[in-house]
Design a protein around this motif. Structure first.
Motif, PDB file in Angstrom:
ATOM      1  N   LEU A   1       0.389  -1.072  -0.148  1.00 17.69           N
ATOM      2  CA  LEU A   1      -0.136   0.069  -0.072  1.00 17.69           C
ATOM      3  C   LEU A   1       1.184   1.367  -0.205  1.00 17.69           C
ATOM      4  CD1 LEU A   1      -2.505  -0.547   2.815  1.00 17.69           C
ATOM      5  CD2 LEU A   1      -2.935  -1.144   0.279  1.00 17.69           C
ATOM      6  N   PHE A   2       0.306   2.080  -0.472  1.00 21.15           N
ATOM      7  CA  PHE A   2       1.170   3.847   0.219  1.00 21.15           C
ATOM      8  C   PHE A   2       0.959   3.877   1.108  1.00 21.15           C
ATOM      9  CE2 PHE A   2      -1.444   5.071  -3.360  1.00 21.15           C
ATOM     10  CZ  PHE A   2      -0.301   5.184  -4.452  1.00 21.15           C
ATOM     11  N   ASN A   3       2.522   4.419   1.938  1.00 23.11           N
ATOM     12  CA  ASN A   3       3.209   4.593   2.848  1.00 23.11           C
ATOM     13  C   ASN A   3       3.094   5.998   3.295  1.00 23.11           C
ATOM     14  OD1 ASN A   3       4.876   6.618   1.725  1.00 23.11           O
ATOM     15  ND2 ASN A   3       6.413   5.397   1.888  1.00 23.11           N
ATOM     16  N   ARG A   4       2.996   6.296   4.462  1.00 28.83           N
ATOM     17  CA  ARG A   4       2.641   7.258   5.352  1.00 28.83           C
ATOM     18  C   ARG A   4       3.157   8.332   4.670  1.00 28.83           C
ATOM     19  NH1 ARG A   4       3.602   9.145  11.587  1.00 28.83           N
ATOM     20  NH2 ARG A   4       3.142   7.318  11.716  1.00 28.83           N
ATOM     21  N   MET A   5       4.125   8.663   3.692  1.00 27.61           N
ATOM     22  CA  MET A   5       5.030   9.987   3.891  1.00 27.61           C
ATOM     23  C   MET A   5       3.831   9.934   2.156  1.00 27.61           C
ATOM     24  SD  MET A   5       8.613  11.161   2.602  1.00 27.61           S
ATOM     25  CE  MET A   5       8.951  10.059   4.329  1.00 27.61           C
ATOM     26  N   GLU A   6       3.551   9.468   1.049  1.00 34.54           N
ATOM     27  CA  GLU A   6       2.537   8.816   0.355  1.00 34.54           C
ATOM     28  C   GLU A   6       1.638   9.987   0.437  1.00 34.54           C
ATOM     29  OE1 GLU A   6       3.770   9.424  -3.025  1.00 34.54           O
ATOM     30  OE2 GLU A   6       1.823   9.204  -3.780  1.00 34.54           O
ATOM     31  N   MET A   7       0.635   9.376   1.793  1.00 30.41           N
ATOM     32  CA  MET A   7      -0.735   9.339   2.386  1.00 30.41           C
ATOM     33  C   MET A   7      -0.361  11.137   2.214  1.00 30.41           C
ATOM     34  SD  MET A   7      -3.312   8.613   1.550  1.00 30.41           S
ATOM     35  CE  MET A   7      -4.149   7.252   1.371  1.00 30.41           C
ATOM     36  N   GLN A   8       0.235  11.183   2.608  1.00 33.13           N
ATOM     37  CA  GLN A   8       0.571  12.889   3.348  1.00 33.13           C
ATOM     38  C   GLN A   8       0.517  13.430   2.573  1.00 33.13           C
ATOM     39  OE1 GLN A   8       3.966  12.952   6.005  1.00 33.13           O
ATOM     40  NE2 GLN A   8       1.864  12.524   8.371  1.00 33.13           N
ATOM     41  N   GLN A   9       0.730  13.568   0.816  1.00 32.21           N
ATOM     42  CA  GLN A   9       1.148  14.424  -0.077  1.00 32.21           C
ATOM     43  C   GLN A   9       0.052  14.554  -0.756  1.00 32.21           C
ATOM     44  OE1 GLN A   9       4.232  12.733  -2.211  1.00 32.21           O
ATOM     45  NE2 GLN A   9       5.448  13.790  -0.543  1.00 32.21           N
ATOM     46  N   ARG A  10      -0.659  12.746  -0.766  1.00 33.01           N
ATOM     47  CA  ARG A  10      -2.223  13.110  -1.126  1.00 33.01           C
ATOM     48  C   ARG A  10      -3.231  13.586  -0.691  1.00 33.01           C
ATOM     49  NH1 ARG A  10      -2.283   8.220  -5.572  1.00 33.01           N
ATOM     50  NH2 ARG A  10       0.001   8.249  -5.861  1.00 33.01           N
ATOM     51  N   ILE A  11      -3.087  13.532   0.775  1.00 34.54           N
ATOM     52  CA  ILE A  11      -3.986  14.121   1.391  1.00 34.54           C
ATOM     53  C   ILE A  11      -3.809  16.363   1.645  1.00 34.54           C
ATOM     54  CG2 ILE A  11      -4.783  14.574   4.106  1.00 34.54           C
ATOM     55  CD1 ILE A  11      -3.978  12.112   4.535  1.00 34.54           C
TER      56      ILE A  11
ATOM     57  N   ARG B   1     -11.459   0.147  -4.132  1.00 28.59           N
ATOM     58  CA  ARG B   1     -10.762   0.057  -5.011  1.00 28.59           C
ATOM     59  C   ARG B   1     -11.703   0.537  -5.916  1.00 28.59           C
ATOM     60  NH1 ARG B   1      -8.612  -4.386  -7.668  1.00 28.59           N
ATOM     61  NH2 ARG B   1      -9.596  -5.670  -6.619  1.00 28.59           N
ATOM     62  N   ASN B   2     -10.910   1.562  -6.317  1.00 26.86           N
ATOM     63  CA  ASN B   2     -11.474   3.293  -7.604  1.00 26.86           C
ATOM     64  C   ASN B   2     -12.739   3.969  -6.233  1.00 26.86           C
ATOM     65  OD1 ASN B   2     -10.844   2.595  -9.587  1.00 26.86           O
ATOM     66  ND2 ASN B   2     -12.824   0.748  -9.797  1.00 26.86           N
ATOM     67  N   LEU B   3     -12.190   3.934  -5.429  1.00 27.45           N
ATOM     68  CA  LEU B   3     -13.069   4.817  -4.525  1.00 27.45           C
ATOM     69  C   LEU B   3     -12.519   5.673  -3.907  1.00 27.45           C
ATOM     70  CD1 LEU B   3     -16.238   3.181  -2.906  1.00 27.45           C
ATOM     71  CD2 LEU B   3     -16.403   4.706  -4.976  1.00 27.45           C
ATOM     72  N   ALA B   4     -11.519   5.232  -3.557  1.00 21.28           N
ATOM     73  CA  ALA B   4     -10.494   6.172  -2.877  1.00 21.28           C
ATOM     74  C   ALA B   4      -8.937   5.258  -2.118  1.00 21.28           C
ATOM     75  CB  ALA B   4     -11.123   5.460  -0.865  1.00 21.28           C
ATOM     76  N   THR B   5      -8.273   5.962  -1.699  1.00 21.09           N
ATOM     77  CA  THR B   5      -6.688   5.442  -1.535  1.00 21.09           C
ATOM     78  C   THR B   5      -6.754   4.969  -0.348  1.00 21.09           C
ATOM     79  OG1 THR B   5      -6.430   7.864  -2.894  1.00 21.09           O
ATOM     80  CG2 THR B   5      -4.119   6.901  -1.986  1.00 21.09           C
ATOM     81  N   VAL B   6      -6.149   3.919  -0.535  1.00 21.52           N
ATOM     82  CA  VAL B   6      -5.625   3.329   0.889  1.00 21.52           C
ATOM     83  C   VAL B   6      -3.723   3.311   1.237  1.00 21.52           C
ATOM     84  CG1 VAL B   6      -5.914   1.129   2.249  1.00 21.52           C
ATOM     85  CG2 VAL B   6      -6.951   1.589   0.724  1.00 21.52           C
ATOM     86  N   ALA B   7      -3.675   3.810   2.418  1.00 17.47           N
ATOM     87  CA  ALA B   7      -2.431   3.914   2.696  1.00 17.47           C
ATOM     88  C   ALA B   7      -2.516   2.875   4.249  1.00 17.47           C
ATOM     89  CB  ALA B   7      -1.711   4.498   2.689  1.00 17.47           C
ATOM     90  N   ARG B   8      -0.924   2.119   4.397  1.00 18.35           N
ATOM     91  CA  ARG B   8      -0.412   1.942   5.886  1.00 18.35           C
ATOM     92  C   ARG B   8       0.342   2.721   6.644  1.00 18.35           C
ATOM     93  NH1 ARG B   8       4.454  -2.548   7.372  1.00 18.35           N
ATOM     94  NH2 ARG B   8       3.567  -2.426   9.664  1.00 18.35           N
ATOM     95  N   PHE B   9      -0.491   3.090   8.026  1.00 20.19           N
ATOM     96  CA  PHE B   9      -0.157   4.598   8.200  1.00 20.19           C
ATOM     97  C   PHE B   9       0.247   4.166   8.837  1.00 20.19           C
ATOM     98  CE2 PHE B   9      -1.114   8.659  10.847  1.00 20.19           C
ATOM     99  CZ  PHE B   9      -0.253   9.303   9.763  1.00 20.19           C
ATOM    100  N   ASP B  10       0.800   2.762   9.932  1.00 19.63           N
ATOM    101  CA  ASP B  10       1.944   2.677  11.290  1.00 19.63           C
ATOM    102  C   ASP B  10       1.303   1.037  11.791  1.00 19.63           C
ATOM    103  OD1 ASP B  10       4.145   2.816  12.968  1.00 19.63           O
ATOM    104  OD2 ASP B  10       2.646   4.961  14.192  1.00 19.63           O
TER     105      ASP B  10
END
Lengths: 615, 371
Positions: free
Chosen positions: A186-196, A248-257
């Motif tokens: 999955l995306f990691n925290r850093m990538e997710m923060q950028q996406r947020i 799927r297709n609705l949202a982005t998922v990441a493993r946060f911690d």
């Protein structure tokens, strides 16, 4: 027919095919095809020096025994046999190459092989039914030179392309690793923060709403602890896949911690009711997906989750604000129980701030020595003081005495409980030392202190107790530790081991609040505990409540059968005492006998009892 | 040697007659059906498709301008060849792919005929990529295979489906019929060099843009004019092109004929590719020479061994060139085989492997095969 022109025409056709494509195989395929057509050959072949990966190389080999490998033919087969499997042909070509000839014609099995050197790294073999005339053979010499040059360029080009490709792959890999979680993909925290951050900007520009859902797996730690990290990792991977498939297709998922995941929903409508409806739908899907038992080779595992979420629709909230709020909401959901999901609201922050402030105050209290130990004496049926339970009291300079029911759970959330436990242990030992200097009656056995689950789980728990006893120079038998049933269930084997060590050292153990936990009676027998404390729940109005009488009676019988002493907590009435006596319980603690008192008063009470006995 | 095929002929354009003939060969124990029919039959598409789909045997073949039966040609009618050996038929529909994709497509699609060595190929003549397909097919199957075949279709350029398959009548495909028995073949044309050589200085596929750096049409007209005592009229091309095709000569002296079929007043479009930098000649022939060539083709085949089924693909442009004398050519071919029925079609472009082994698209030629 104009032969010279014909030969020139063939030369030009062949030369034109050379260098048409930078890819060596494509270029040679085109060349061989034209060779076949223009030279009326049945098959044409190219053999080249190749490296161990079968990639052509053009460097002149110092090794004279180097073999050429089949590289390409047009057509690929002859009488159904692949040219690459034609060993006699390979032998003919290699013999020619080794002899260092430039051109040769060899007859083999009714075919004539016209062999031409390609630079010093390859051979072109043209297979015909009739021999090529000398003029055309000579005319091919410049063609072969051009072919060699172009082949070298193609080989170099290929190396360069390979290098660029490899570098690109490495860059892509690094980029992937920088943005993805290695375990789940999955995306990691850093990538997710950028996406947020992007989602927040987009919300402002496109006048829509976004939301993040912070998902925590409940009691996941137990899987790691009991089954090992390899199983925990499998669980995380499966949960990650389920989350990915669910949203799927609705949202982005990441493993946060650790065992926390985050889901980002974008482009939601502005209407709060619609948002809530969508988010609730997603949450229901997630909870459903996670709740399905996980089938692993190590067994079947069930996990649940709690979710906190925060909605954003403008740039007033930063990424960190949104994450912090979702985290607060998740914490509140955790407190509500499994499979709960809560939206963040500002009251949660207020509560959390109060919580944090309170935690700071506990820390300060420890520094300022605002904690005190009070003692509630324990009596036998003859009203002798047999011991006392040390009870922590916090004399808050502003609010007076605080209820332990408030600050102990808060302290237990952090390591403050360890510091408090340490204070209790040291203070109790110091008080025991003072008591030992009195002329204690034989009936007085020990002071008991409560131990928290975190203390018990610490690797140096046993040594901490022993050190405190030794440093205070008290008899180990004067100290008793009280633990609850549920505390031991975390790691029962470790608990038994620790308690056995203390037992051997001389410090006894009591099981507190017995009857309210979920002890396995089998484990109870293995515990080196000498005292069972009947919880006040069963003692209150025991004379009126038949079921409490029955339970207390069973606990008393159980203690006897295990050769343990039993003490009833919360005895407040004469009738309760009488009932307990009747059931065979001869030790008590409660307001009927004494409220918790300060140490000086305890000393006085013990002295008084001792004097009475002496008289 | 394979057993003799069962041959049914009808000169009727009726679909019922065709249907009867098919039923008849099935009843006689055929294991596969090769159909050669005339474009003039103008079968009802729905009915013929229903009949083809319902056929229980492997089915193949094409619709041609004319068909050939026992030394005569017919503009309507049908020949049903009941094959006693079971053919393996592959219909290549995606032949317009780019070279790397086409190569991969042929590899994948040809798996079940990979071990075969003898093929009949029928292509949709209007499909410009047929020759490229043939090159790739040869690359895959290799030298040593034997091939006969020709282009099906209509000369009026109507884009109708012309290839028979078990899925119905289809267009734009090349059909390869692999036979589990040896095919012998013989090819010839009877064309000779008239003028040349000329260097092809610009061309692309079928289109020859310039010879000796001049527009092809201009050069072509100059040569024809130099050999004519009267000034050429505006539509001279239609008159002379069928008599004077272009020819590419191999190192071993074989002439590959390229039939110019139309011009825009600058380029010539041929049936088949003309590579840039190749040398081309202007060719000429006569009815006698062409018939002699056909006799040679038949004699050559006769010498190759016994035969049961004689299958001829003769170029329709020979028919134009020879007019009524075309039957003389057909009789000349049938003559050495008094006990074997000659069947075939007048094709738009012929397909065969040349003496060196490569499978080529031929023009204005005679391809005779036996199996």
């Amino acid at each position: 027919m104009n032969t010279a022109m014909h030969i020139m025409s063939i030369q030009h056709q062949l030369v034109l095919a050379i260098g048409k494509d930078s890819d060596l195989k494509k270029m040679l395929h085109q060349f061989l095809r034209l060779c076949c057509l223009s030279l009326n050959s049945t098959n044409c072949h190219v053999f080249l020096v190749q490296d161990k990966n079968k990639n052509p190389v053009h460097q002149k080999s110092k090794d004279s025994s180097v073999k050429l490998g089949h590289y390409l033919s047009f057509p690929m087969k002859k009488h159904g046999l692949l040219a690459s499997h034609n060993q006699p042909l390979a032998n003919i070509v290699n013999a020619f190459f080794t002899d260092n000839l430039v051109i040769d014609v060899i007859e083999y099995e009714s075919s004539l092989y016209h062999l031409f050197k390609i630079g010093d790294f390859g051979v072109l073999a043209i297979e015909r039914k009739q021999q090529l005339g000398e003029a055309i053979r000579n005319a091919l010499t410049p063609v072969l030179k051009k072919l060699a040059t172009s082949s070298i360029a193609s080989i170099n080009h290929r190396s360069l392309v390979l290098e660029i490709k490899t570098r690109k792959q490495i860059e892509e890999k690094i980029s992937y690793q920088a943005s993805h979680d290695f375990l789940t993909g999955l995306f990691n925290r850093m990538e997710m923060q950028q996406r947020i951050a992007k989602a927040i900007d987009n919300c402002a520009q496109q006048a829509n709403t976004g939301a993040i859902l912070l998902i925590n797996l409940d009691k996941f730690k137990n899987i790691n602890d009991v089954m090992g990290y390899h199983v925990g990792d499998k669980v995380l991977r499966q949960v990650a896949n389920r989350l990915r498939n669910t949203v799927r297709n609705l949202a982005t998922v990441a493993r946060f911690d650790g065992h926390e995941f985050i889901v980002l929903l974008k482009g939601l409508p502005v209407n709060p009711l619609e948002i809530k409806s969508i988010i609730n739908g997603v949450i229901a899907d997630i909870v459903f997906a996670i709740e399905i038992p996980l089938e692993l080779s190590e067994g079947r595992f069930s996990v649940s989750c709690f979710i906190g979420y925060e909605v954003f629709n403008d740039t007033n909230k930063s990424v960190q604000d949104v994450l912090k709020n979702a985290s607060i909401a998740m914490y509140e959901a955790f407190k509500k129980g499994k499979n709960k999901a809560l939206a963040y609201n500002s009251n949660m922050s207020v509560q959390l701030n109060e919580h944090i402030t309170y935690t700071q105050e506990i820390k300060q209290a420890l520094k300022n020595n605002n904690f005190e130990l009070h003692y509630q004496p324990q009596y036998d049926h003859l009203k002798n003081i047999v011991g006392a339970e040390a009870l922590l009291r916090w004399n808050n300079p502003l609010r007076g005495y605080e209820s332990p029911g408030i600050y102990i759970p808060i302290a237990e959330e952090s390591d403050l409980i360890i510091q408090i436990g340490s204070y209790v242990l040291k203070q109790a030992c110091a008080d025991i030392k003072k008591l030992e200097q009195l002329d204690l009656p034989d009936s007085f056995k020990q002071i008991s202190i409560n131990i928290s689950a975190k203390q018990l789980a610490k690797h140096n728990f046993v040594q901490t107790i022993i050190s405190a006893v030794e440093e205070s120079q008290i008899s180990p038998s004067r100290l008793k530790i009280e633990i609850t049933e549920s505390m031991m269930m975390g790691d029962i084997e470790l608990s038994i081991e620790s308690l056995e060590k203390l037992h051997r050292f001389g410090v006894e153990c009591a099981i507190d609040d017995f009857g309210t936990g979920y002890s396995s009676l089998a484990y109870l027998k293995r515990l080196p505990a000498t005292l069972l404390k009947i919880d006040r729940y069963f003692v209150t109005d025991i004379h009126k409540d038949k079921s409490n009488t029955a339970i207390a009676g069973m606990i008393i019988e159980l203690a006897k059968s295990l050769n343990m002493t039993v003490i009833a907590e919360g005895v407040e009435k004469k009738e309760e005492l009488d009932c307990l006596v009747q059931l065979g319980c001869y030790h008590y603690q409660g307001y009927y006998f004494s409220h918790p008192i300060v140490f000086d008063k305890l000393q006085m009470a013990i002295k008084l009892k001792a004097n009475k006995i002496a008289m | 040697m394979s057993p003799a095929s069962i041959i049914k002929f009808t000169n009727s354009p009726s679909l019922d007659e065709l249907s009867k003939a098919i039923k008849s060969v099935i009843e006689d124990g055929a294991n596969g059906i090769l159909l050669l029919t005339c474009i003039n039959n103008a079968y009802d598409a729905k009915k013929i498709n229903g009949m083809l789909v319902a056929c229980s045997l492997p089915l193949c073949g094409g619709i041609f301008p004319k068909i050939i039966y026992q030394g005569k040609n017919y503009t309507q009618g049908a020949i049903v060849i009941g094959l006693m050996i079971e053919p393996e038929i592959v219909n290549y529909s995606m032949i317009n792919k780019s070279d790397p994709d086409l190569k991969h497509y042929i590899h994948t699609k040809s798996e079940k005929i990979e071990s075969y060595q003898d093929f009949i190929i029928i292509s949709d003549a209007l499909c410009s990529k047929s020759e490229n397909f043939i090159d790739h097919f040869y690359d895959f199957m290799g030298s040593g295979v034997t091939t006969i075949g020709g282009g099906a279709g209509s000369l009026d350029d109507a884009n109708n489906p012309v290839i028979f398959t078990n899925q119905g009548l289809v267009r734009g495909i090349t059909q390869v019929i692999a036979l589990p028995c040896p095919i012998n073949n013989s090819i010839g044309h009877g064309w000779e060099l008239l003028d040349g050589p000329y260097l092809v200085t610009s061309s692309e596929g079928h289109f020859v843009y310039s010879l000796n750096y001049k527009p092809t049409f201009d050069i072509y007209k100059e040569i024809i004019q130099s050999r004519s005592s009267t000034p050429l009229c505006a539509d001279f091309f239609d008159t002379f092109a069928k008599n004077h095709p272009l020819g590419i000569i191999s190192l071993d002296g074989e002439i590959l004929v390229r039939d110019p079929i139309q011009t825009n007043g600058s380029y010539l479009e041929c049936v088949g590719n003309v590579p840039v930098n190749s040398m081309v000649y202007l060719l000429q022939s006569s009815q006698e020479k062409m018939i002699d060539a056909s006799k040679e083709v038949a004699q050559n085949l006769l010498q190759q061994g016994p035969l049961n089924t004689l299958l001829l693909f003769d170029c329709i442009s020979r028919d134009f060139f020879m007019g009524d004398s075309i039957n003389d050519e057909l009789e000349a071919i049938q003559h050495p085989f008094p006990n074997t029925c000659l069947v075939g079609a007048m094709a738009i472009g012929e397909i065969a492997n040349t003496p060196c082994g490569s499978i080529r698209l031929l023009n204005k030629s005679t391809v005779l095969g036996s199996f």
